[in-house]
Design a protein around this motif. Structure first.
Motif, PDB file in Angstrom:
ATOM      1  N   ALA A 433      48.353  64.950 112.588  1.00 20.38           N
ATOM      2  CA  ALA A 433      47.240  64.767 113.527  1.00 20.38           C
ATOM      3  C   ALA A 433      45.906  64.776 112.785  1.00 20.38           C
ATOM      4  O   ALA A 433      45.036  63.926 112.992  1.00 20.38           O
ATOM      5  CB  ALA A 433      47.269  65.853 114.582  1.00 20.38           C
ATOM      6  N   GLU A 434      45.790  65.748 111.871  1.00 23.51           N
ATOM      7  CA  GLU A 434      44.534  65.834 111.107  1.00 23.51           C
ATOM      8  C   GLU A 434      44.315  64.575 110.269  1.00 23.51           C
ATOM      9  O   GLU A 434      43.218  64.021 110.211  1.00 23.51           O
ATOM     10  CB  GLU A 434      44.560  67.061 110.181  1.00 23.51           C
ATOM     11  CG  GLU A 434      43.987  68.286 110.849  1.00 23.51           C
ATOM     12  CD  GLU A 434      44.207  69.532 110.007  1.00 23.51           C
ATOM     13  OE1 GLU A 434      44.142  69.412 108.765  1.00 23.51           O
ATOM     14  OE2 GLU A 434      44.468  70.585 110.596  1.00 23.51           O
ATOM     15  N   ASN A 435      45.377  64.096 109.621  1.00 22.17           N
ATOM     16  CA  ASN A 435      45.279  62.896 108.784  1.00 22.17           C
ATOM     17  C   ASN A 435      44.812  61.689 109.566  1.00 22.17           C
ATOM     18  O   ASN A 435      43.982  60.912 109.103  1.00 22.17           O
ATOM     19  CB  ASN A 435      46.645  62.561 108.158  1.00 22.17           C
ATOM     20  CG  ASN A 435      46.820  63.299 106.850  1.00 22.17           C
ATOM     21  OD1 ASN A 435      45.838  63.776 106.279  1.00 22.17           O
ATOM     22  ND2 ASN A 435      48.050  63.410 106.396  1.00 22.17           N
ATOM     23  N   ALA A 436      45.387  61.522 110.745  1.00 18.31           N
ATOM     24  CA  ALA A 436      45.054  60.367 111.562  1.00 18.31           C
ATOM     25  C   ALA A 436      43.560  60.355 111.874  1.00 18.31           C
ATOM     26  O   ALA A 436      42.892  59.321 111.782  1.00 18.31           O
ATOM     27  CB  ALA A 436      45.868  60.383 112.851  1.00 18.31           C
ATOM     28  N   LEU A 437      43.055  61.518 112.222  1.00 23.08           N
ATOM     29  CA  LEU A 437      41.636  61.629 112.544  1.00 23.08           C
ATOM     30  C   LEU A 437      40.775  61.235 111.339  1.00 23.08           C
ATOM     31  O   LEU A 437      39.836  60.454 111.440  1.00 23.08           O
ATOM     32  CB  LEU A 437      41.338  63.082 112.947  1.00 23.08           C
ATOM     33  CG  LEU A 437      40.203  63.254 113.936  1.00 23.08           C
ATOM     34  CD1 LEU A 437      40.523  62.543 115.243  1.00 23.08           C
ATOM     35  CD2 LEU A 437      39.955  64.740 114.181  1.00 23.08           C
ATOM     36  N   ASN A 439      41.629  59.404 108.816  1.00 19.43           N
ATOM     37  CA  ASN A 439      41.789  57.966 108.545  1.00 19.43           C
ATOM     38  C   ASN A 439      40.862  57.139 109.405  1.00 19.43           C
ATOM     39  O   ASN A 439      40.224  56.198 108.924  1.00 19.43           O
ATOM     40  CB  ASN A 439      43.223  57.518 108.831  1.00 19.43           C
ATOM     41  CG  ASN A 439      44.117  57.788 107.633  1.00 19.43           C
ATOM     42  OD1 ASN A 439      43.609  58.071 106.544  1.00 19.43           O
ATOM     43  ND2 ASN A 439      45.419  57.738 107.836  1.00 19.43           N
ATOM     44  N   GLN A 440      40.800  57.494 110.678  1.00 23.43           N
ATOM     45  CA  GLN A 440      39.929  56.754 111.588  1.00 23.43           C
ATOM     46  C   GLN A 440      38.488  56.823 111.120  1.00 23.43           C
ATOM     47  O   GLN A 440      37.773  55.824 111.095  1.00 23.43           O
ATOM     48  CB  GLN A 440      40.030  57.328 112.996  1.00 23.43           C
ATOM     49  CG  GLN A 440      41.017  56.557 113.831  1.00 23.43           C
ATOM     50  CD  GLN A 440      41.223  57.176 115.195  1.00 23.43           C
ATOM     51  OE1 GLN A 440      40.599  58.195 115.519  1.00 23.43           O
ATOM     52  NE2 GLN A 440      42.102  56.586 115.982  1.00 23.43           N
ATOM     53  N   ARG A 441      38.083  58.012 110.703  1.00 21.67           N
ATOM     54  CA  ARG A 441      36.707  58.171 110.221  1.00 21.67           C
ATOM     55  C   ARG A 441      36.457  57.301 109.000  1.00 21.67           C
ATOM     56  O   ARG A 441      35.451  56.617 108.891  1.00 21.67           O
ATOM     57  CB  ARG A 441      36.454  59.657 109.873  1.00 21.67           C
ATOM     58  CG  ARG A 441      35.915  60.419 111.043  1.00 21.67           C
ATOM     59  CD  ARG A 441      35.426  61.776 110.592  1.00 21.67           C
ATOM     60  NE  ARG A 441      35.821  62.762 111.566  1.00 21.67           N
ATOM     61  CZ  ARG A 441      36.577  63.834 111.316  1.00 21.67           C
ATOM     62  NH1 ARG A 441      36.999  64.059 110.092  1.00 21.67           N
ATOM     63  NH2 ARG A 441      36.872  64.677 112.276  1.00 21.67           N
ATOM     64  N   GLU A 442      37.449  57.345 108.090  1.00 15.62           N
ATOM     65  CA  GLU A 442      37.339  56.540 106.870  1.00 15.62           C
ATOM     66  C   GLU A 442      37.171  55.068 107.212  1.00 15.62           C
ATOM     67  O   GLU A 442      36.313  54.368 106.666  1.00 15.62           O
ATOM     68  CB  GLU A 442      38.601  56.693 106.002  1.00 15.62           C
ATOM     69  CG  GLU A 442      38.574  57.875 105.055  1.00 15.62           C
ATOM     70  CD  GLU A 442      37.431  57.770 104.059  1.00 15.62           C
ATOM     71  OE1 GLU A 442      37.235  56.663 103.502  1.00 15.62           O
ATOM     72  OE2 GLU A 442      36.713  58.776 103.861  1.00 15.62           O
TER      73      GLU A 442
END
Lengths: 852, 399
Positions: A433-437, A439-442
């Motif tokens: 979940a943290e990674n997905a968030l 990634n979106q920011r990136e």
């Protein structure tokens, strides 16, 4: 290394040993045998040579003893005494020698007869006869004796001359006691022979004379042949032996394999064997093994016998080694077969035992491998009754114990593992979940950074709080500098203070929700055209302004280039046509001027002749010649033609000149670049020039009618661009007509160009009788790059640019009225007052395009 | 006078015709001139009478100049077809060059105009017979050796190929060389300077134009006619290139200018072009002439005259003159077998081509000790007989 491999290796090694011993033994045997054979052959050659030597020595000894016999000694003593007493012995010998040689072979002088028939001569003849004995061939051919003066004293055959002391053999025999000559072939006698020459001393040891006997060498040859023959048939398949006897000068005396080779040069045999045929080097016995032809060749050298120095002859024996080695090769093969057989047997036997042992050990090993994994343990059975069987029993007991304790441990571990798995799953989900968030920011950051447009957001007060890379590039402020600045810094006229006030009061402003063209301001103060799209977004109870801004400089530059390219294109197309338009009048201007010049000169000359004629007449001279000349000149001149044509020629010349002038003027007007600001222009004149300039484009397909309103008011106009539009419309009209008429048609179409004032506008109509534009594409004709012309005829930019020029640059309108098969009319409207001022400052783009 | 040269001028601009009529009025005793305002009118005039020469404008409403000339080539092949045009655009000129013998550019001065027409009259004298004349005038191109054409095509498709390479490829073939030099020299380029090598021609036209000439317009298209088996085009070609190289060498030894040396090469290459014409247009008669020359050991010219009535020399000269080649080249074709018929008294291109022909003949002959067949009388007249050995030695060295 596996046990089975070790065991197999144990079997293979001895087998290899056996095989290699076999091979080595073989090789050694061959070497020893070869060497023995070579030595044997050499010894045989030597023995044979010795025999020949001995034979020769015997002959020499016989003749030496004869030289000491009384009959020889007495004859010599008497002859020498006679010569001693002569006052001039040498002269006597010379004169006799001359007479001797002068006598033909079939006749004898008295001196010869004497030398043939004296006691010594008769004794020598008898001796030769005796020595021949039972031989099938004569042993000696002739013999003769000279005294110490070198003169013959007795002979069995006629010698070539009388004096012998000038011969080499005579001198060498006198000096060395003996001389053996080289082998020669006497063709008349058909025999090979060599000379033996002996020095004869008297009882007191003084030199008394020389005896020369010619030895037939059939004797040694007979010995060789006998030997060769003897060795050949004795044992069928035995070495085919070949003897060759050479003199010391390497001449072949006899070749048992080639009887014709006598006295031929034998050097090649030596060159073959030793690489040299130098006679002096062949003083030793040698062996040569020619492995290519598998022949063994030996060279034996005669060394004489007792105190006889020998002839120095060389005997070559050569035989085929192959036939000698045949039995040995058979032995070799047998040896090999036996050793390979032994090796194979060892490998097979050893291998079988090794495989069997290995299989049983594998059973144990596999059982140990599966022991921990199986629920149940099956005891193993390896068979047999040896140490391995006992090992298997012990293993079975141990495995049963181990299996029991293992089962207990297993159930415990399973429980722990289950708890651990549950925990891992929980942690993994959180991380994902943290990674997905992140990634979106990136992604968002990357998008913001990579877009070409500046993206800037500001809060309700206009303070910037988001500012991307493109914004940095376009406006020059870095991110740190921009954060907290007021957005009006970037586009002061668009985001003015009043507008922000209104935005705060009413939540709306002029710039929201539409696209705007405005001026951006760079950090360094430079301003430039930008395109801005602004919206407002509500977030966290706050209103935010989001502005997308694009730098328009490149686009504007490209547009300028496009206009320029189109202009160049049309000028290029016009240039050839204009050249043609000018070349034609220049042609007839030149022709007419040339004509006028020539004829004026002739006329002047004629005038001159008339003047002279008048003069002569006045003076009363004879003028008949002059009259004739005048008549000829008049006829040459063709006066009626000239007087009629000269005025026409001049008119047409002036006509041509004015045509060229007009074209040049029109060209100048047409190509006038104009300024960036519109100037008041007489549109009638401008259109006329354009029509003239492109005359070559329409005149072959159409007649062109001009219907211009005389008092047309001037209008503000960008003249360069306006001309371009008119050119496009006229050329299009001509092309449309040409296309409709088809090639080679005799007919012409019509183009009508008119100007009118209608209300606040000037209206220009360009009408053609071409094929018209189909209804389905009439709406697209002003689109950039839309063209129906074939590739190369046009860029498809003409009408798009025309539209841009009339609508955007002049605030006018352009429309098209077309009927298929009837023709097309383009209508251009220009405002007499010029482009509205408000529009030129800040354009909000709306489509000014209309199509009928 | 019955023997006036009949010339028809065609132009859509009446004033141009008026100007010409006045300009050439002084020629009225030699020329019978008629003027027409359009292609249709010209064709109508041709129905009533024939013309030796037609001079027409190119761009005219209705029938254009090249359409008119194509029609005239079909109906009256013997008429010599000249163009006087104001066009200045290279591509449109080259596109219509097919049926045109020579091109004159407007504005054209009186001297050039009369010289060009006079030259065609001189050519007329070469071939007495109308039939023979039309054999040459109706010709648009000559047979090209297929392998030479293929090679050229291949080179043209090579990216980045240099004009010189293309020039070399064209220069290998007599027919292609003749055609491209005609294109260049008979069009308005001739105003700038004479071009005497295919390489220069390609540079001048530009690779793109050459490509479109060859690929799209097929100016080098294969003539479909069969040539007789007695005649080997390949042998002729190799002989012509030998003669050309030898002649160039001789010209260089005699210190001719660079331009003249290169012109001499062309003269050598094209001196036997008449044989190509005969091989295509009179294959049977030509084959018979070849057989006759062989069986009776006649000089080939003599044999051709007996069978055809003229020889390849006159035919070649006529063609080259018609195609606007320079006089030295035309003269070399006309007199390469009998240079003494020319009226020059000094070393010229013709001298070089004549001697080169003899040297090549001698060196390629299978007979040993064949004498060098030069016109000794001619060389003596020129005082050059002593140079012969030097030329021969030099050429042998080069070989």
């Amino acid at each position: 290394m596996k046990i089975v491999h070790k065991l197999i290796l144990g079997a293979v090694l001895p087998a290899a040993l056996i095989a290699s011993i076999g091979l080595v033994t073989n090789h050694l045997t061959r070497r020893v045998l070869t060497s023995a054979l070579e030595n044997n052959t050499l010894a045989r050659s030597r023995a044979l040579l010795d025999e020949v030597d001995r034979l020769m020595a015997t002959h020499v000894a016989e003749w030496r003893s004869y030289a000491l016999s009384a009959v020889v000694q007495e004859a010599l003593a008497s002859s020498n005494a006679t010569f001693d007493h002569m006052s001039s012995a040498q002269e006597q010998i010379d004169s006799d020698d001359d007479a001797w040689r002068a006598t033909p072979a079939e006749r004898n002088t008295p001196l010869m007869d004497r030398l043939f028939s004296n006691d010594l001569a008769i004794d020598m003849k008898n001796r030769l006869f005796r020595l021949d004995g039972d031989n099938t061939f004569p042993l000696f051919r002739e013999v003769f004796v000279t005294n110490r003066y070198g003169a013959n004293i007795a002979q069995t055959n006629r010698t070539s001359d009388y004096r012998q002391d000038d011969e080499d053999w005579w001198r060498l025999a006198k000096k060395n006691g003996i001389y053996v000559g080289d082998v020669g072939f006497d063709e008349s006698a058909g025999v090979n022979s060599t000379d033996i020459c002996l020095r004869i001393d008297d009882a007191g040891g003084r030199f008394a004379g020389v005896l020369k006997v010619v030895l037939n060498i059939a004797e040694p040859i007979a010995i060789l042949d006998a030997r060769a023959a003897a060795s050949q048939p004795s044992n069928a398949g035995d070495p085919s032996l070949r003897y060759i006897l050479f003199t010391r000068n390497l001449k072949v005396i006899h070749d048992t394999a080639n009887l014709a080779a006598f006295v031929s040069d034998g050097a090649e045999f030596f060159a073959d064997a030793f690489g040299t045929s130098d006679a002096a080097s062949n003083t030793e016995d040698r062996v040569f093994h020619d492995s290519a032809r598998d022949r063994v060749t030996t060279f034996g050298v005669s060394h004489g016998h007792a105190n006889y120095a020998g002839l120095g002859w060389i005997l070559m024996s050569s035989y085929d080694a192959n036939s000698v080695f045949r039995p040995m090769r058979e032995l070799q093969r047998l040896f090999l077969i036996v050793s390979i057989g032994a090796a194979a047997a060892t490998v097979l036997g050893g291998g079988f035992i090794a495989m069997r042992l290995s299989n049983r050990i594998n059973i144990l090993k596999n059982a140990a491998l599966v022991m921990g994994k199986q629920e149940q343990f099956e005891p193993v059975n390896v068979g047999g009754a040896d140490e391995l069987t006992q090992l298997a029993d012990t293993f079975n007991n141990m495995a049963t114990d181990l299996h029991r304790s293992h089962s207990a441990l297993h159930s415990h571990v399973e429980a722990v593992q289950h708890k651990y798995d549950m925990l891992t799953v929980e942690i993994g989900e959180r991380l994902r979940a943290e990674n997905a968030l992140e990634n979106q920011r990136e992604q968002l950051r990357a998008i913001l950074a990579s877009v070409d447009e500046a993206i800037v957001t500001a809060d309700e007060d206009g303070l910037i709080h988001l500012y991307n890379k493109a914004a940095e590039r376009i406006f020059g402020y870095s991110l740190d500098e921009a954060i907290g600045l007021h957005i009006s810094v970037l586009a002061p006229s668009l985001f003015s203070a009043q507008r922000f006030e209104r935005l705060q009061e009413s939540g709306d402003a002029e710039f929201l929700g539409r696209t705007n063209e405005s001026q951006g301001v760079h950090k360094n103060g430079a301003s430039f055209p930008i395109h801005v799209a602004a919206t407002s977004v509500a977030h966290d109870d706050q209103r935010h302004l989001v502005a997308l801004m694009r730098d328009l400089r490149d686009e504007k530059a490209k547009e300028a280039q496009r206009t320029h390219a189109q202009k160049l294109e049309s000028i290029g197309q016009l240039a050839a046509g204009i050249a043609h338009e000018i070349n034609t009048p220049i042609q007839y201007v030149g022709d007419n001027t040339h004509f006028v010049q020539e004829n004026i000169v002739a006329l002047l000359k004629l005038l001159d002749q008339y003047a002279q004629f008048r003069e002569s007449t006045r003076e009363g001279k004879d003028v008949s010649a002059q009259i004739e000349a005048i008549e000829t000149a008049t006829e040459d001149l063709d006066l009626p033609f000239v007087s009629e044509e000269i005025p026409k020629a001049i008119t047409q010349t002036l006509d041509g000149v004015s045509r060229v002038t007009e074209i040049v003027r029109a060209m100048k007007e047409f190509s006038h670049p104009g300024g960036v600001e519109p100037t008041l222009t007489n549109l009638n004149n401008a259109i006329k020039s354009t029509i003239t300039v492109c005359r070559n484009r329409w005149k072959y397909v159409a007649d062109l009618n001009m219907d211009f309103q005389d008092d047309l008011p001037m209008a503000p106009c960008l003249i360069g661009e306006f001309n371009q539009v008119m050119l496009n419309l006229i050329v299009n009209a001509a092309d449309a007509i040409a296309e409709k008429l088809g090639e080679g048609s005799e007919q012409k179409g019509e183009i009508a160009v008119s100007t009118r004032q209608e209300g606040d506008s000037i209206v220009i109509r360009v009408k053609d009788t071409g094929g018209g534009i189909p209804a389905d594409i009439v709406n697209r004709i002003f689109d950039p790059f839309f063209t129906t012309k074939t590739v190369g005829r046009g860029t498809g930019q003409g009408l798009a640019i025309s539209h841009d020029v009339i609508v955007n640059k002049h605030g006018g309108e352009i429309e098209c009225d077309s009927k298929v098969n009837v023709g097309t009319t383009f209508i251009v409207r220009l405002p007499i007052a010029g482009k509205p001022a408000a529009q030129s400052a800040e354009v909000s783009k709306e489509d000014g395009r209309k199509a009928a | 006078m019955a023997d006036k040269l009949k010339i028809l001028f065609v132009d859509d601009e009446q004033k141009v015709l008026d100007g010409l009529r006045r300009l050439l009025h002084c020629k009225r005793k030699e020329w019978d001139m008629v003027f027409a305002n359009s292609g249709a009118e010209a064709l109508k005039l041709f129905e009533e009478r024939s013309f030796a020469v037609i001079v027409t404008d190119m761009r005219m409403p209705g029938m254009s100049g090249d359409e008119l000339l194509t029609e005239i080539r079909k109906r009256h092949p013997e008429t010599i077809r000249l163009v006087l045009s104001g066009q200045a655009d290279k591509d449109s000129i080259l596109q219509s060059v097919g049926p045109i013998h020579q091109f004159m550019q407007k504005p054209c001065d009186a001297a050039t105009l009369t010289a060009t027409i006079n030259r065609t009259i001189q050519l007329e004298a070469l071939l007495a017979n109308e039939d023979l004349k039309s054999m040459v005038t109706e010709l648009e191109s000559l047979p090209i050796l297929p392998k030479n054409q293929e090679e050229l095509m291949q080179k043209l498709q090579t990216p980045g190929v240099s004009p010189n390479l293309i020039g070399d490829a064209i220069g290998q073939d007599v027919a292609m060389t003749a055609k491209i030099l005609q294109l260049v020299n008979s069009s308005f380029f001739a105003l700038q300077r004479r071009v005497s090598s295919p390489g220069d021609a390609v540079s001048l036209l530009g690779l793109e134009t050459v490509r479109s000439l060859v690929v799209t317009m097929q100016v080098f298209s294969q003539v479909s006619a069969e040539t007789p088996s007695e005649f080997s085009q390949e042998d002729l070609l190799s002989r012509c290139t030998d003669v050309a190289a030898t002649a160039r060498r001789i010209a260089a030894i005699e210190n001719m200018s660079t331009e003249a040396v290169s012109e001499t090469y062309m003269a050598g290459l094209l001196h036997d072009v008449g044989k190509l014409v005969l091989a295509v247009k009179r294959p049977d008669a030509f084959a018979e002439a070849v057989r006759l020359a062989k069986s009776e050991s006649l000089p080939e010219e003599e044999a051709e005259r007996r069978v055809i009535g003229t020889s390849h020399s006159e035919i070649g000269a006529f063609l080259l003159g018609l195609w606007a080649f320079e006089n030295p080249i035309v003269e070399s074709a006309a007199y390469h077998h009998c240079p003494s018929k020319s009226n020059t008294d000094s070393f010229t291109t013709l001298t070089a081509v004549h001697v080169a022909g003899a040297i090549v003949q001698q060196s390629t002959s299978k007979l040993v000790d064949l004498p060098l067949e030069v016109d000794t009388e001619y060389l003596e007249r020129l005082g050059l007989i002593d140079r012969l050995d030097a030329w021969r030695d030099e050429c042998r060295l080069a070989a």
